[in-house]
Design a protein around this motif. Structure first.
Motif, PDB file in Angstrom:
ATOM      1  N   LEU A 130       0.887  -1.166   0.000  1.00 29.96           N
ATOM      2  CA  LEU A 130       0.000   0.000   0.000  1.00 29.96           C
ATOM      3  C   LEU A 130       0.923   1.213   0.000  1.00 29.96           C
ATOM      4  CD1 LEU A 130      -2.983   1.048   0.282  1.00 29.96           C
ATOM      5  CD2 LEU A 130      -2.526   1.220   2.731  1.00 29.96           C
ATOM      6  N   LEU A 131       1.145   1.794  -1.171  1.00 29.08           N
ATOM      7  CA  LEU A 131       2.163   2.823  -1.335  1.00 29.08           C
ATOM      8  C   LEU A 131       1.528   4.173  -1.633  1.00 29.08           C
ATOM      9  CD1 LEU A 131       4.576   0.709  -3.578  1.00 29.08           C
ATOM     10  CD2 LEU A 131       4.539   0.888  -1.072  1.00 29.08           C
ATOM     11  N   TYR A 132       1.754   5.114  -0.755  1.00 32.58           N
ATOM     12  CA  TYR A 132       1.251   6.483  -0.880  1.00 32.58           C
ATOM     13  C   TYR A 132      -0.264   6.512  -1.146  1.00 32.58           C
ATOM     14  CZ  TYR A 132       6.071   7.762  -0.601  1.00 32.58           C
ATOM     15  OH  TYR A 132       7.352   7.916  -0.138  1.00 32.58           O
ATOM     16  N   PRO A 133      -1.039   5.921  -0.243  1.00 30.23           N
ATOM     17  CA  PRO A 133      -2.498   5.957  -0.400  1.00 30.23           C
ATOM     18  C   PRO A 133      -3.038   7.363  -0.170  1.00 30.23           C
ATOM     19  CG  PRO A 133      -1.932   5.114   1.759  1.00 30.23           C
ATOM     20  CD  PRO A 133      -0.639   5.252   1.002  1.00 30.23           C
ATOM     21  N   ASP A 134      -4.228   7.605  -0.669  1.00 29.46           N
ATOM     22  CA  ASP A 134      -4.897   8.888  -0.423  1.00 29.46           C
ATOM     23  C   ASP A 134      -5.071   9.040   1.083  1.00 29.46           C
ATOM     24  OD1 ASP A 134      -6.693  11.049  -0.186  1.00 29.46           O
ATOM     25  OD2 ASP A 134      -7.602  10.578  -2.127  1.00 29.46           O
ATOM     26  N   PRO A 135      -4.539  10.110   1.688  1.00 25.95           N
ATOM     27  CA  PRO A 135      -4.621  10.252   3.148  1.00 25.95           C
ATOM     28  C   PRO A 135      -5.984  10.692   3.654  1.00 25.95           C
ATOM     29  CG  PRO A 135      -3.535  12.167   2.208  1.00 25.95           C
ATOM     30  CD  PRO A 135      -3.744  11.196   1.069  1.00 25.95           C
ATOM     31  N   TRP A 136      -6.851  11.151   2.761  1.00 26.93           N
ATOM     32  CA  TRP A 136      -8.156  11.653   3.194  1.00 26.93           C
ATOM     33  C   TRP A 136      -7.995  12.479   4.474  1.00 26.93           C
ATOM     34  CZ3 TRP A 136     -11.984  11.531  -0.156  1.00 26.93           C
ATOM     35  CH2 TRP A 136     -12.009  10.534  -1.135  1.00 26.93           C
ATOM     36  N   PRO A 137      -7.396  13.665   4.365  1.00 27.81           N
ATOM     37  CA  PRO A 137      -6.996  14.423   5.561  1.00 27.81           C
ATOM     38  C   PRO A 137      -8.142  14.943   6.431  1.00 27.81           C
ATOM     39  CG  PRO A 137      -6.688  15.734   3.574  1.00 27.81           C
ATOM     40  CD  PRO A 137      -7.013  14.340   3.117  1.00 27.81           C
ATOM     41  N   LYS A 138      -9.321  15.195   5.836  1.00 25.27           N
ATOM     42  CA  LYS A 138     -10.417  15.712   6.645  1.00 25.27           C
ATOM     43  C   LYS A 138     -10.993  14.608   7.533  1.00 25.27           C
ATOM     44  CE  LYS A 138     -11.714  19.256   3.286  1.00 25.27           C
ATOM     45  NZ  LYS A 138     -12.771  19.792   2.405  1.00 25.27           N
ATOM     46  N   LYS A 139     -11.263  14.965   8.792  1.00 21.60           N
ATOM     47  CA  LYS A 139     -11.706  13.964   9.757  1.00 21.60           C
ATOM     48  C   LYS A 139     -12.968  13.244   9.303  1.00 21.60           C
ATOM     49  CE  LYS A 139     -12.462  13.284  14.704  1.00 21.60           C
ATOM     50  NZ  LYS A 139     -12.490  13.937  16.039  1.00 21.60           N
ATOM     51  N   ARG A 140     -13.874  13.969   8.674  1.00 19.59           N
ATOM     52  CA  ARG A 140     -15.120  13.334   8.251  1.00 19.59           C
ATOM     53  C   ARG A 140     -14.902  12.310   7.143  1.00 19.59           C
ATOM     54  NH1 ARG A 140     -15.518  18.474   5.767  1.00 19.59           N
ATOM     55  NH2 ARG A 140     -15.884  18.402   3.500  1.00 19.59           N
ATOM     56  N   HIS A 141     -13.713  12.358   6.517  1.00 18.82           N
ATOM     57  CA  HIS A 141     -13.393  11.418   5.445  1.00 18.82           C
ATOM     58  C   HIS A 141     -12.511  10.265   5.910  1.00 18.82           C
ATOM     59  CE1 HIS A 141     -14.095  14.837   2.325  1.00 18.82           C
ATOM     60  NE2 HIS A 141     -15.216  14.186   2.610  1.00 18.82           N
ATOM     61  N   HIS A 142     -12.175  10.232   7.200  1.00 20.08           N
ATOM     62  CA  HIS A 142     -11.271   9.186   7.677  1.00 20.08           C
ATOM     63  C   HIS A 142     -11.833   7.791   7.429  1.00 20.08           C
ATOM     64  CE1 HIS A 142      -8.631  11.763  10.605  1.00 20.08           C
ATOM     65  NE2 HIS A 142      -8.584  12.161   9.355  1.00 20.08           N
ATOM     66  N   LYS A 143     -13.146   7.657   7.334  1.00 19.56           N
ATOM     67  CA  LYS A 143     -13.743   6.359   7.060  1.00 19.56           C
ATOM     68  C   LYS A 143     -13.338   5.841   5.685  1.00 19.56           C
ATOM     69  CE  LYS A 143     -17.986   7.842   7.542  1.00 19.56           C
ATOM     70  NZ  LYS A 143     -17.860   9.322   7.589  1.00 19.56           N
ATOM     71  N   ARG A 144     -12.838   6.728   4.825  1.00 12.75           N
ATOM     72  CA  ARG A 144     -12.398   6.310   3.501  1.00 12.75           C
ATOM     73  C   ARG A 144     -10.941   5.827   3.484  1.00 12.75           C
ATOM     74  NH1 ARG A 144     -15.518   7.426  -0.933  1.00 12.75           N
ATOM     75  NH2 ARG A 144     -17.266   8.862  -0.687  1.00 12.75           N
ATOM     76  N   ARG A 145     -10.221   6.071   4.561  1.00 15.98           N
ATOM     77  CA  ARG A 145      -8.842   5.601   4.606  1.00 15.98           C
ATOM     78  C   ARG A 145      -8.815   4.077   4.500  1.00 15.98           C
ATOM     79  NH1 ARG A 145      -6.013   9.456   9.277  1.00 15.98           N
ATOM     80  NH2 ARG A 145      -5.692  11.245   7.877  1.00 15.98           N
ATOM     81  N   PHE A 146      -7.891   3.593   3.693  1.00 10.87           N
ATOM     82  CA  PHE A 146      -7.896   2.155   3.432  1.00 10.87           C
ATOM     83  C   PHE A 146      -7.621   1.338   4.687  1.00 10.87           C
ATOM     84  CE2 PHE A 146      -6.054  -1.906   2.363  1.00 10.87           C
ATOM     85  CZ  PHE A 146      -7.032  -2.416   1.530  1.00 10.87           C
ATOM     86  N   ILE A 147      -6.679   1.769   5.489  1.00 11.11           N
ATOM     87  CA  ILE A 147      -6.304   0.973   6.658  1.00 11.11           C
ATOM     88  C   ILE A 147      -7.297   1.177   7.791  1.00 11.11           C
ATOM     89  CG2 ILE A 147      -4.557   0.628   8.442  1.00 11.11           C
ATOM     90  CD1 ILE A 147      -2.426   1.157   6.439  1.00 11.11           C
ATOM     91  N   ASN A 148      -7.994   0.115   8.140  1.00 10.44           N
ATOM     92  CA  ASN A 148      -8.857   0.082   9.312  1.00 10.44           C
ATOM     93  C   ASN A 148      -9.016  -1.371   9.723  1.00 10.44           C
ATOM     94  OD1 ASN A 148     -11.081  -1.094   7.836  1.00 10.44           O
ATOM     95  ND2 ASN A 148     -11.491   0.942   7.003  1.00 10.44           N
ATOM     96  N   SER A 149      -9.747  -1.637  10.768  1.00  7.75           N
ATOM     97  CA  SER A 149      -9.830  -3.005  11.279  1.00  7.75           C
ATOM     98  C   SER A 149     -10.474  -3.961  10.284  1.00  7.75           C
ATOM     99  CB  SER A 149     -10.604  -3.026  12.606  1.00  7.75           C
ATOM    100  OG  SER A 149     -11.937  -2.586  12.414  1.00  7.75           O
ATOM    101  N   VAL A 150     -11.425  -3.463   9.491  1.00  6.21           N
ATOM    102  CA  VAL A 150     -12.103  -4.313   8.521  1.00  6.21           C
ATOM    103  C   VAL A 150     -11.149  -4.741   7.415  1.00  6.21           C
ATOM    104  CG1 VAL A 150     -13.896  -4.382   6.750  1.00  6.21           C
ATOM    105  CG2 VAL A 150     -14.392  -3.378   8.981  1.00  6.21           C
ATOM    106  N   THR A 151     -10.468  -3.787   6.804  1.00  4.08           N
ATOM    107  CA  THR A 151      -9.579  -4.114   5.694  1.00  4.08           C
ATOM    108  C   THR A 151      -8.357  -4.885   6.176  1.00  4.08           C
ATOM    109  OG1 THR A 151      -8.708  -1.869   5.901  1.00  4.08           O
ATOM    110  CG2 THR A 151     -10.302  -2.261   4.161  1.00  4.08           C
ATOM    111  N   LEU A 152      -7.870  -4.578   7.374  1.00  3.15           N
ATOM    112  CA  LEU A 152      -6.733  -5.329   7.904  1.00  3.15           C
ATOM    113  C   LEU A 152      -7.102  -6.797   8.116  1.00  3.15           C
ATOM    114  CD1 LEU A 152      -5.185  -2.817  10.467  1.00  3.15           C
ATOM    115  CD2 LEU A 152      -4.160  -3.590   8.316  1.00  3.15           C
ATOM    116  N   SER A 153      -8.299  -7.056   8.601  1.00  2.00           N
ATOM    117  CA  SER A 153      -8.736  -8.439   8.780  1.00  2.00           C
ATOM    118  C   SER A 153      -8.865  -9.155   7.443  1.00  2.00           C
ATOM    119  CB  SER A 153     -10.073  -8.480   9.528  1.00  2.00           C
ATOM    120  OG  SER A 153      -9.919  -8.028  10.859  1.00  2.00           O
ATOM    121  N   ALA A 154      -9.401  -8.461   6.452  1.00  2.00           N
ATOM    122  CA  ALA A 154      -9.541  -9.053   5.116  1.00  2.00           C
ATOM    123  C   ALA A 154      -8.174  -9.324   4.507  1.00  2.00           C
ATOM    124  CB  ALA A 154     -10.356  -8.132   4.221  1.00  2.00           C
TER     125      ALA A 154
END
Length: 242
Positions: A142-166
């Protein structure tokens, strides 16, 4: 009395996955130039992965089996993915990228270098991760992903518990998950998400070593763009599947 809203029940039942949005926004900004459009019409159908209703066996992904399989999520212009596939023709690669400009560039690389060991997925990578076989991949990028800097967009960040489990499900024990970013907030976010996840660990390293690129690393266009914009420090994490 009006029935109570069930939205909070759905959120409780499905958790992050119910809230998650696709990690990408719009798919295109400009049209492909004629050569790339020709490749999109003629080559893409041959290398594009399509999902059905059930699992996706590797025998349906790659015509030729390989001793090693890798996946890159959000390959951008495809420089890293193409180089890896070119230098390791005995390994198979999947590249996930929804943006048509990046797909066009990667198709050109596949055509120019006659890369028979690359398949492309053009939708949300999470859907693919759920369909691939368990413990079948030797590494992920996962190289230089979109950081989605606004807090309301953090749900779009690729790394989270769901994607890590997958992701953990498809990686072999001991497989490496490499993450690179030039955004400190995203680096902190990624590190926090991984350290809270039971299926990955971060090997202890000397302070500051995470600013050193991996052996054999070559900068991507996104990394070069960041440097031109004054973001000279990048983070290079290697997380290991337990």
């Amino acid at each position: 009395m009006a029935p109570a809203s069930t939205s909070h029940l759905r959120k409780k039942e499905y958790g992050l996955e119910a809230e998650r949005k696709a990690f990408f926004g719009r798919r295109s900004a400009h049209k492909l130039h004629p050569t790339q459009q020709k490749l999109a019409d003629q080559l893409l159908p041959k290398v594009k992965l399509e999902l059905g209703e059930g699992p996706l066996p590797l025998t349906q992904v790659f015509e030729q089996p390989a001793p090693r399989n890798f996946i890159e999520i959000g390959y951008g212009g495809g420089e890293h993915l193409a180089r890896q596939a070119r230098e390791n023709r005995d390994a198979n690669y999947i590249g996930c990228e929804p943006f048509i400009g990046g797909i066009g560039k990667m198709l050109a690389a596949i055509d120019d270098d006659q890369l028979k060991n690359v398949k492309l997925f053009t939708d949300d990578a999470l859907h693919l991760l759920k369909a691939l076989p368990q413990a079948s991949f030797d590494g992920a990028y996962l190289l230089y992903p979109d950081p989605w800097p606004k807090k309301r967009h953090h749900k779009r960040r690729f790394i989270n518990s769901v994607t890590l489990s997958a992701l953990a499900r498809i990686l072999k024990p001991g497989a490496e998950f490499r993450v690179a970013t030039d955004i400190e907030d995203y680096a902190t976010w990624a590190l926090g998400q991984v350290l809270r996840h039971d299926e990955f660990y971060w090997p202890q390293a000397e302070a500051g070593s995470w600013h050193q690129p991996w052996a054999g690393w070559q900068s991507t266009r996104y990394e070069e763009k960041a440097r031109k914009e004054g973001r000279d420090i990048s983070f290079y994490f290697s997380f290991i599947r337990r």
